[in-house]
Write a protein that holds these residues in place. Structure first.
Motif, PDB file in Angstrom:
ATOM      1  N   PRO A   1      37.033  46.126  33.910  1.00  0.00           N
ATOM      2  CA  PRO A   1      37.549  45.888  35.263  1.00  0.00           C
ATOM      3  C   PRO A   1      37.583  44.409  35.644  1.00  0.00           C
ATOM      4  CG  PRO A   1      35.931  47.665  35.261  1.00  0.00           C
ATOM      5  CD  PRO A   1      35.870  47.031  33.916  1.00  0.00           C
ATOM      6  N   LYS A   2      36.573  43.659  35.260  1.00  0.00           N
ATOM      7  CA  LYS A   2      36.523  42.247  35.642  1.00  0.00           C
ATOM      8  C   LYS A   2      37.689  41.480  35.026  1.00  0.00           C
ATOM      9  CE  LYS A   2      32.522  40.292  35.935  1.00  0.00           C
ATOM     10  NZ  LYS A   2      31.223  39.608  35.663  1.00  0.00           N
ATOM     11  N   ARG A   3      37.982  41.747  33.770  1.00  0.00           N
ATOM     12  CA  ARG A   3      39.109  41.072  33.117  1.00  0.00           C
ATOM     13  C   ARG A   3      40.442  41.510  33.727  1.00  0.00           C
ATOM     14  NH1 ARG A   3      37.915  42.156  26.876  1.00  0.00           N
ATOM     15  NH2 ARG A   3      39.881  41.020  26.587  1.00  0.00           N
ATOM     16  N   LEU A   4      40.536  42.766  34.136  1.00  0.00           N
ATOM     17  CA  LEU A   4      41.767  43.242  34.777  1.00  0.00           C
ATOM     18  C   LEU A   4      42.004  42.516  36.098  1.00  0.00           C
ATOM     19  CD1 LEU A   4      44.161  45.221  35.056  1.00  0.00           C
ATOM     20  CD2 LEU A   4      42.563  46.801  36.172  1.00  0.00           C
ATOM     21  N   ILE A   5      40.963  42.389  36.916  1.00  0.00           N
ATOM     22  CA  ILE A   5      41.102  41.710  38.199  1.00  0.00           C
ATOM     23  C   ILE A   5      41.536  40.261  37.984  1.00  0.00           C
ATOM     24  CG2 ILE A   5      39.812  40.813  40.168  1.00  0.00           C
ATOM     25  CD1 ILE A   5      40.518  43.710  40.471  1.00  0.00           C
ATOM     26  N   LYS A   6      40.924  39.586  37.029  1.00  0.00           N
ATOM     27  CA  LYS A   6      41.302  38.201  36.742  1.00  0.00           C
ATOM     28  C   LYS A   6      42.761  38.118  36.285  1.00  0.00           C
ATOM     29  CE  LYS A   6      36.674  36.440  35.667  1.00  0.00           C
ATOM     30  NZ  LYS A   6      35.792  35.864  34.638  1.00  0.00           N
ATOM     31  N   ALA A   7      43.191  39.087  35.491  1.00  0.00           N
ATOM     32  CA  ALA A   7      44.577  39.093  35.011  1.00  0.00           C
ATOM     33  C   ALA A   7      45.558  39.294  36.162  1.00  0.00           C
ATOM     34  CB  ALA A   7      44.757  40.184  33.955  1.00  0.00           C
ATOM     35  N   LEU A   8      45.253  40.212  37.083  1.00  0.00           N
ATOM     36  CA  LEU A   8      46.147  40.455  38.212  1.00  0.00           C
ATOM     37  C   LEU A   8      46.190  39.253  39.152  1.00  0.00           C
ATOM     38  CD1 LEU A   8      45.341  44.189  39.029  1.00  0.00           C
ATOM     39  CD2 LEU A   8      47.497  43.278  38.151  1.00  0.00           C
TER      40      LEU A   8
END
Length: 418
Positions: free
Chosen positions: A200-207
């Motif tokens: 989830p943390k990497r997804l948020i950073k990507a978005l």
């Protein structure tokens, strides 16, 4: 002469708000995200289980949840708890939850949840082509310790199969073939092959990065307190420091804080915060290949890189993220009973994380236009499926803003309003 793009003000910088911002920016809107927390603060979109779950065709208001909830009420370590509070909002939510916790409600909405989750899964795979946020498409195991639970999960699996999902009901031997790296104390399970997991943390950073790359803006420590209205439209959002943010369109995607802000816009949709916990082991003694849900315990298990995240509980009726040691103990004890190579001592130095999920009383999210304002869109109430439904919610919001389509009326934020 070029036409200036409409400005969209998105209130909330979690997975729903950022997904809405990204897909709106892709359609050419000028986007600004207002996030109440700091850039480094980890809200509900960071510490969750990281599951993408087409398998979740049964809403939170599921058959049997009332009787289970009553049995769990006096157990401080139980997976589901409603905090007794003298609150009209909680009472209203509870009565509506009771009304919808029936098989007829599941039957009427399983197709909707399946469609949303499968569409979101495809969007995740598209996002992952250009960005590595740890998406693993190996499926998810529903692990059962009792034959009764296995029969119930097999019934859900057959419903999912009728809706076009790929499933396999597994013996203990088959589970060992699917995930040979971990010992399990179970009697069987179900493999939902289209489910996924991610970081989830990497997804948020990507978005965040994608939204900024498209010209969007993200403003942190920007808690919205009120709106300014004119002729049936919102003109601006007012921050705590009295700064006014003007816009052409507004999106309310502030998770568990949505009801209080919604009331300033005459929106009285029922929603309660559901607190959940997670613990992340950086050096687990065994690391499963697949994510899983421990059926009787309502605990999610997610391998994230070389670490292992264990998540659980639904504690309704609080807006505090303080840690209840009894709930954490319940998660750890349940997890260790399914995976005997683990001991409670493995979690002694792990800092528990807590987050608030926005829960509607019927288990369906609120996605749609405000019935009172022509430029306000609501996107909240996803409960435990917030991450899973993030991308599809973002596309629905973007389509609404562009007048390219309407979400299913079953998702309307007006469905409980008089």
């Amino acid at each position: 002469m070029s036409v200036k793009p409409k400005k969209v003000v998105i209130i909330g910088g979690g997975i729903i708000g950022l997904s809405s911002a990204y897909y709106a920016a892709k359609k050419g809107f000028e986007v600004i995200v207002l996030e109440r927390s700091s850039e480094d603060e980890e809200g509900c979109s960071f510490g969750n289980a990281g599951l993408v779950v087409p398998s979740h065709i049964v809403p939170l208001a599921a058959p049997g949840m009332i009787s289970k909830g009553l049995r769990w009420l006096l157990n401080p370590e139980s997976p589901f708890y409603i905090k007794p509070t003298l609150s009209w909002e909680l009472l209203r939510w509870g009565m509506l939850f009771w009304k919808h916790a029936k098989q007829s409600h599941t039957d009427a909405n399983k197709d909707l949840l399946a469609t949303l989750n499968l569409e979101s899964r495809e969007l995740f795979t598209d996002l992952a082509k250009d960005e590595n946020f740890g998406l693993e498409t190996k499926g998810l195991l529903m692990l059962c310790q009792t034959q009764e639970a296995l029969r119930e999960e097999a019934a859900v699996a057959r419903m999912a199969q009728e809706l076009g999902m790929d499933i396999e009901i597994c013996s203990v031997e088959r589970l060992k073939e699917l995930d040979p790296d971990i010992d399990m104390n179970v009697c069987g399970g179900v493999h939902f092959q289209q489910d996924c997991h991610l970081d989830p943390k990497r997804l948020i950073k990507a978005l965040r990065a994608r939204t900024l790359a498209l010209g969007g803006k993200i403003q942190y420590k920007a808690a919205v307190q009120d709106f300014e209205f004119r002729d049936g439209s919102i003109q601006s959002a007012t921050l705590e420091n009295n700064t006014r943010i003007e816009g052409d369109e507004f999106v309310l995607a502030s998770g568990s804080w949505s009801p209080s802000l919604g009331k300033t816009a005459r929106l009285n949709f029922p929603l309660q915060a559901g607190k959940g916990y997670s613990l992340t082991l950086e050096n687990p003694p065994q690391l499963p290949r697949l994510s899983s849900i421990l059926v009787e315990a309502k605990v999610a298990v997610t391998p994230i890189g070389k670490s292992l995240r264990v998540s659980g509980t639904m504690e309704v009726g609080t807006r505090e993220t303080n840690i209840n040691p009894s709930r954490v103990r319940g998660i750890v004890k349940s997890f260790a009973s399914y995976f005997p190579k683990y001991k409670a001592e493995d979690f002694e130095n792990v800092e528990p994380w807590a987050g608030l999920r926005p829960c509607s009383p019927d288990g369906l999210p609120y996605i749609g236009k405000s019935p009172f304002h022509d430029n306000l869109t609501v996107a909240t109430g996803h409960a435990m499926m917030g991450l899973s439904l993030g991308p599809v919610t973002g596309t629905l919001v973007a389509n609404l803003l562009a007048k390219d389509g309407e979400p299913d009326p079953r998702l309307s934020p007006a469905r409980f309003m008089k």
